[in-house]
Scaffold this motif. Structure first.
Motif, PDB file in Angstrom:
ATOM      1  N   TYR A 176       0.833  -1.211   0.000  1.00 55.32           N
ATOM      2  CA  TYR A 176       0.000   0.000   0.000  1.00 55.32           C
ATOM      3  C   TYR A 176       0.870   1.265   0.000  1.00 55.32           C
ATOM      4  N   TYR A 177       1.959   1.239   0.792  1.00 57.82           N
ATOM      5  CA  TYR A 177       2.809   2.413   0.937  1.00 57.82           C
ATOM      6  C   TYR A 177       4.127   2.284   0.174  1.00 57.82           C
ATOM      7  N   LYS A 178       4.146   1.498  -0.889  1.00 58.40           N
ATOM      8  CA  LYS A 178       5.403   1.207  -1.583  1.00 58.40           C
ATOM      9  C   LYS A 178       6.121   2.449  -2.092  1.00 58.40           C
ATOM     10  N   LYS A 179       5.385   3.512  -2.434  1.00 55.43           N
ATOM     11  CA  LYS A 179       6.023   4.729  -2.938  1.00 55.43           C
ATOM     12  C   LYS A 179       6.646   5.562  -1.824  1.00 55.43           C
ATOM     13  N   LEU A 180       6.244   5.322  -0.601  1.00 51.22           N
ATOM     14  CA  LEU A 180       6.764   6.066   0.547  1.00 51.22           C
ATOM     15  C   LEU A 180       7.707   5.232   1.399  1.00 51.22           C
ATOM     16  N   LEU A 181       7.859   3.963   1.029  1.00 55.01           N
ATOM     17  CA  LEU A 181       8.551   2.994   1.883  1.00 55.01           C
ATOM     18  C   LEU A 181      10.064   3.013   1.684  1.00 55.01           C
ATOM     19  N   VAL A 182      10.786   2.986   2.808  1.00 56.58           N
ATOM     20  CA  VAL A 182      12.229   2.779   2.795  1.00 56.58           C
ATOM     21  C   VAL A 182      12.519   1.620   3.749  1.00 56.58           C
ATOM     22  N   VAL A 183      13.198   0.599   3.233  1.00 58.29           N
ATOM     23  CA  VAL A 183      13.531  -0.568   4.044  1.00 58.29           C
ATOM     24  C   VAL A 183      14.886  -0.345   4.715  1.00 58.29           C
ATOM     25  N   ILE A 184      14.908  -0.519   6.028  1.00 58.59           N
ATOM     26  CA  ILE A 184      16.133  -0.361   6.815  1.00 58.59           C
ATOM     27  C   ILE A 184      16.539  -1.727   7.361  1.00 58.59           C
ATOM     28  N   ASP A 185      17.811  -2.083   7.198  1.00 58.22           N
ATOM     29  CA  ASP A 185      18.311  -3.331   7.777  1.00 58.22           C
ATOM     30  C   ASP A 185      18.335  -3.175   9.296  1.00 58.22           C
ATOM     31  N   GLY A 186      17.435  -3.871   9.971  1.00 62.17           N
ATOM     32  CA  GLY A 186      17.319  -3.732  11.408  1.00 62.17           C
ATOM     33  C   GLY A 186      18.170  -4.700  12.202  1.00 62.17           C
ATOM     34  N   GLU A 187      19.060  -5.432  11.527  1.00 62.62           N
ATOM     35  CA  GLU A 187      19.886  -6.415  12.228  1.00 62.62           C
ATOM     36  C   GLU A 187      21.226  -5.846  12.692  1.00 62.62           C
ATOM     37  N   ASP A 188      21.557  -4.638  12.230  1.00 62.24           N
ATOM     38  CA  ASP A 188      22.790  -3.999  12.692  1.00 62.24           C
ATOM     39  C   ASP A 188      22.639  -3.563  14.145  1.00 62.24           C
ATOM     40  N   ASP A 189      23.722  -3.095  14.756  1.00 61.31           N
ATOM     41  CA  ASP A 189      23.625  -2.583  16.114  1.00 61.31           C
ATOM     42  C   ASP A 189      22.737  -1.344  16.130  1.00 61.31           C
ATOM     43  N   MET A 190      22.208  -1.016  17.304  1.00 63.65           N
ATOM     44  CA  MET A 190      21.194   0.032  17.441  1.00 63.65           C
ATOM     45  C   MET A 190      21.643   1.367  16.866  1.00 63.65           C
TER      46      MET A 190
END
Length: 237
Positions: A187-201
């Protein structure tokens, strides 16, 4: 075959229906609105709090809003408590009303909003867009299930000094999240940014800030803070 009529859930039907507050002041304010979505264990709450502190945003934590409402011990609170205890989602219009009230309370003393763990299903996207407006940015903290399970179990031990949640229970939660989240991402693909959440905080936080800084270029009133922060970073590097 006849038409299939979805049975009415008496528990859900007992809640007040419809949006009873006006979200137009939020829309007219033109402050940035950011959603942060991610599975249980992705680090949403901690990261949203850090982002809010850096940018002067208000962090809207949906679980906290619901917890506050349940604590009021009204008839509505009793129904919400039962829904939550059963692991069910609160109806979108009811949740949206609570979120709008919270945002209106904080509208005049912040530079924007960052919502943690919202939306959790596609219908929540539609209701928010209709009653307020579409967000300016949607960040998805992407973490593999195996990593999430390890984090949730470790957090359980820290809180209870023992593992208080089963592997099967966690797996079910993650399966439900992934099923509901796929339509949200689409639904929000045009606004979406994927962040790799497995790195340190801190690494994840810095990645989020980079994307947010780029988004704030469209909000001149917020750019003074971004420039000041960039200058501090450059001088301390």
């Amino acid at each position: 075959m006849g038409n299939c009529i979805k049975p009415v859930d008496p528990l859900v039907a007992s809640l007040p229906r419809g949006i009873n507050v006006d979200g137009s002041p939020i829309k007219e304010s033109k402050v940035p609105i950011i959603f942060v979505i991610g599975a249980p264990g992705a680090g949403k709450r901690t990261l949203c709090t850090k982002v809010a502190q850096k940018y002067g945003f208000h962090d809207i934590i949906t679980s906290d809003i619901l917890r506050d409402e349940v604590s009021k011990r009204t008839q509505k609170a009793v129904v919400l408590a039962r829904l939550i205890s059963q692991g069910r989602l609160v109806p979108p219009d009811v949740l949206m009303e609570l979120i709008i009230v919270k945002m209106l309370e904080q509208l005049h003393d912040g530079k924007g909003f960052i919502l943690s763990g919202f939306p959790r299903e596609k219908e929540q996207c539609r209701v928010f867009d209709r009653e307020v407006r579409p967000p300016d940015l949607v960040l998805f903290l992407n973490v593999r299930n195996a990593v999430l399970i390890d984090r949730i179990m470790a957090r359980s031990v820290q809180i209870h000094e023992r593992i208080s949640i089963s592997f099967d229970n966690i797996s079910t939660q993650l399966k439900d999240f992934n099923k509901r989240n796929k339509p949200v991402i689409k639904y929000y693909k045009k606004l979406l940014v994927v962040i790799d959440g497995e790195d340190d905080m801190m690494t994840v936080f810095e990645k989020m800030c980079k994307v947010i800084d780029d988004t704030l270029l469209n909000f001149p009133n917020n750019m003074a803070h971004v420039t000041a922060t960039s200058n501090v970073i450059s001088h301390t590097a």
